[in-house]
Design an enzyme around this catalytic site. Structure first.
Site, PDB file in Angstrom:
ATOM      1  N   ARG A   1       6.474   2.230   7.982  1.00 35.92           N
ATOM      2  CA  ARG A   1       5.955   3.362   7.211  1.00 35.92           C
ATOM      3  C   ARG A   1       4.500   3.609   7.593  1.00 35.92           C
ATOM      4  NH1 ARG A   1       6.115   4.294   0.676  1.00 35.92           N
ATOM      5  NH2 ARG A   1       5.087   2.256   0.588  1.00 35.92           N
TER       6      ARG A   1
ATOM      7  N   ASP B   1       1.375  -1.901  -6.272  1.00 35.86           N
ATOM      8  CA  ASP B   1       0.752  -1.395  -5.066  1.00 35.86           C
ATOM      9  C   ASP B   1       0.079  -0.074  -5.398  1.00 35.86           C
ATOM     10  OD1 ASP B   1       2.756   0.498  -5.123  1.00 35.86           O
ATOM     11  OD2 ASP B   1       3.544   0.034  -3.142  1.00 35.86           O
TER      12      ASP B   1
END
Length: 554
Positions: free
Chosen positions: A189, A469
């Protein structure tokens, strides 16, 4: 959201600054120079970055300007809707390109940052796919960015290894990769369109972080992955429109052309994690139809996007985060529309993240957490999802058992969900709920602790048995701002949500945390409190927490 659970997600071994001679490439400057940098960024890679930036940057800036115009429309009371100018795409009879064999079965995926120990554990975990996260799980210090790329090179080459530090004179544990056939499929990603890589300047402008990530990864690994029939594969984050998807098509085609790869060799999965994007899923698939293999329900960023989109809408304020679950009608509609859209087009419909991590000291609490994971995964597979995400290796057998029982084949493309009827209002209606004192305080704590770790170079942090996160920190931060700015709000005990309440919670937080020396980023708590205080009091909600925080890195 993405994270393989760990108490400390920084790279255990990173380059250190040393003078390194680098042959200049016209138009590009890279600073600072770190050991190993010249091997990661040789002349060919620099030339690729220059060419790619010049090809893409003007349209990237146009797309970011379009985001700002769209948000201004929302701030004035506007609501996202399905586009009238693309109706022919939505009603047309077309499918995406065939899905490679390595990606046919993606029933359990694990995600996490790119430090060596995490990458080894994830590739060895038994998951079908590992998403190596250069975005929400990575604090993009220049050392982390380069070390992450080196780790991925070593992993693709098959010689990645790591030995933990010695403890009390005993040798540290050694970690090594299993044979390639036993490893999870690697998907990377890159960063989203909104993020710059300030350490690489081309013609006086920073390159897009995502272009840097994707191009450097492909430059070093594409040929090896082609030989293995495993890619290269990418997960594309935070798209808001078909035009942004088309821009990735332009960028990836450019990379393929520069590297001599077949067109369409780089396959992608797109995260549907913004509210505007859910209204353009057909269009996004169509823009990338020669290389896309699926869409993913990026639930945490999607909730953040809902909050940001409706930041000025007093009638669309959500309750505290713990009450905003995937069973809420607006989120159920989102996930089921994604399944229907993907399966109609021959693409995977991936489920969302289970963020729980083991609670080893409390078996009863651990079993309650696992029960929530089982219920969530059962909901996904019964709805028709083709796979799911987990944050910790211990959750892989839990999720896999449920998908194995209810999905005997490699996927569920035959589940067309013709029963799903989703209108605009289904996707934008808020859910009821409350804001408790504990919920308010938890948002403050999560935001401060995550920010402190991020400023210290750590992109994912375990807090209260959940892996946090950037996505979950964004939910906490944007909720705090909206609760203070979008109408008069109260806690469920009648306390006014105002600047005084925020002051009180921020002031008492250090004492609540106690000795912070053992916390990731413990030395940056004061900096994090100051940044959160500034962002929450500001008249405008910052588009992304990581953009102002990035100025304080390096």
């Amino acid at each position: 959201m993405s994270a393989v659970a760990t108490a400390h997600c920084s790279h255990p071994s990173v380059p250190v600054p040393v003078p390194v001679p680098v042959r200049p490439t016209p138009g590009i400057t890279v600073a600072p120079r770190l050991a190993g940098q010249s091997a990661l960024l040789p002349a060919g890679a620099l030339a690729l970055l220059v060419s790619l930036h010049r090809s893409v940057e003007p349209e990237r800036q146009a797309r970011l300007a379009a985001r700002r115009r769209r948000q201004a429309f929302f701030d004035q009371g506007g609501v996202p809707d399905f586009r009238t100018d693309t109706a022919a795409i939505r009603t047309g009879d077309w499918t995406v390109a065939p899905i490679p064999a390595a990606l046919q079965d993606r029933r359990v995926e694990i995600t996490g940052p790119t430090d060596p120990k995490m990458v080894i554990n994830a590739l060895n975990s038994g998951a079908r796919v590992f998403m190596a996260d250069l975005e929400d799980s990575t604090s993009p210090t220049w050392r982390n960015v380069l070390a992450g790329q080196q780790t991925l090179i070593d992993a693709v080459r098959g010689d990645l290894a790591y030995t933990a530090p010695a403890v009390d004179g005993r040798p540290g544990k050694a970690y090594a990769l299993r044979p390639s056939a036993e490893q999870a499929v690697l998907i990377v990603r890159p960063r989203g369109w909104h993020l710059d890589e300030k350490h690489v300047q081309i013609d006086g402008q920073p390159i897009a972080g995502g272009l840097f990530d994707a191009a450097v990864f492909a430059f070093h690994n594409a040929r090896a992955l082609m030989r293995k029939e495993r890619g290269p594969y990418l997960y594309l984050p935070k798209l808001e429109s078909m035009e942004e998807a088309a821009l990735w098509e332009t960028a990836l085609s450019h990379i393929e052309g520069m590297l001599g790869l077949p067109q369409g060799q780089i396959k992608v999965t797109v995260l549907i994690e913004t509210l505007p994007a859910v209204f353009e899923m057909d269009e996004i698939l169509h823009a990338l139809r020669g290389r896309i293999v699926g869409l993913n329900c990026g639930r945490w960023d999607y909730i953040f996007s809902y909050l940001k989109t409706f930041r000025r809408h007093a009638d669309k304020v959500l309750p505290e985060r713990g009450q905003v679950t995937m069973t809420q009608p607006f989120l159920k509609a989102y996930s089921e529309l994604l399944i229907q859209t993907c399966h109609r087009r021959g693409a995977h419909a991936m489920g969302g993240m289970a963020a729980q991590i083991p609670i080893n000291h409390d078996p009863a609490a651990n079993e309650q957490a696992l029960a929530r994971v089982r219920a969530d995964k059962l909901r996904e597979v019964r709805a028709g999802h083709d796979g799911t995400w987990v944050a910790h290796p211990a959750l892989i057998p839990v999720a896999r058992a449920i998908f194995d029982e209810h999905m005997p084949g490699p996927n569920q493309h035959a589940v067309l969900r013709r029963d799903v009827r989703v209108a605009r209002d289904d996707l934008v209606a808020p859910c009821p709920g409350t804001i408790t004192r504990a919920g308010f305080e938890n948002n403050v704590e999560v935001c401060v602790r995550y920010l402190a770790a991020w400023l210290d170079g750590n992109g994912c942090v375990p807090i209260h048995n959940l892996m946090e996160d950037a996505a979950t920190a964004e939910i906490s931060r944007s909720q705090l701002w909206q609760w203070l700015h979008a109408g008069d709000r109260q806690l469920d005990d009648g306390t006014a949500i105002d600047a005084g309440l925020l002051d009180s919670v921020l002031r008492t937080l250090p004492a609540k945390l106690g000795d912070t020396t053992a916390l990731p980023g413990g030395g940056r708590i004061a900096d994090a409190i100051g940044l959160l205080d500034t962002l929450t009091r500001a008249d405008e909600l910052a588009e992304f927490l990581t953009v102002p925080a990035y100025r304080q890195l390096d």
